[in-house]
Design a protein around this motif. Structure first.
Motif, PDB file in Angstrom:
ATOM      1  N   SER A 173       0.634  -1.221   0.057  1.00 38.83           N
ATOM      2  CA  SER A 173       0.206  -0.045   0.131  1.00 38.83           C
ATOM      3  C   SER A 173       0.812   1.230   0.007  1.00 38.83           C
ATOM      4  O   SER A 173       0.599   2.242  -0.799  1.00 38.83           O
ATOM      5  N   ARG A 219       2.565   1.606  -3.275  1.00 39.23           N
ATOM      6  CA  ARG A 219       1.422   2.275  -4.517  1.00 39.23           C
ATOM      7  C   ARG A 219       1.340   3.673  -4.455  1.00 39.23           C
ATOM      8  O   ARG A 219       1.450   4.546  -5.121  1.00 39.23           O
ATOM      9  N   LYS A 238       4.464   5.622  -5.437  1.00 42.21           N
ATOM     10  CA  LYS A 238       4.586   5.393  -6.754  1.00 42.21           C
ATOM     11  C   LYS A 238       3.447   6.337  -7.514  1.00 42.21           C
ATOM     12  O   LYS A 238       3.826   6.647  -8.751  1.00 42.21           O
TER      13      LYS A 238
END
Ligand code: 9UX
Length: 71
Positions: free
Chosen positions: A19, A22, A25
């Motif tokens: 998580s 993510r 990014k």
């Protein structure tokens, strides 16, 4: 390219690691992010013209974790 290490509290499993990876990014300007449980931290490579440490810290906190820059 800038490099930032954030200490992260609240990650307990590899799902949490995924998580955090993510959300980092997905942040504009982030080139790459390496997140680990041990130690509990994120290393982020980013374009300083597009984002900054405060924004990266906020992105992690919006995802439900506590982030701080090492002293
Ligand atoms: Mo697994 Mo980490 O449910 O929140 S993703 S503990």
């Amino acid at each position: 390219m800038e490099n930032l290490t954030l200490a992260i509290k609240g990650m307990t499993c590899m799902g949490c690691v995924a998580s955090v990876t993510r959300v980092l990014k997905a942040t504009a300007g982030v080139k790459d992010a390496q997140v680990t449980l041990q130690p509990a931290q994120a290393q982020v490579q980013y374009d300083g013209a597009q984002t900054n440490p405060a924004q990266l810290k906020a992105a992690v906190e919006d995802a439900g974790f506590e982030a701080s820059e090492p002293a």
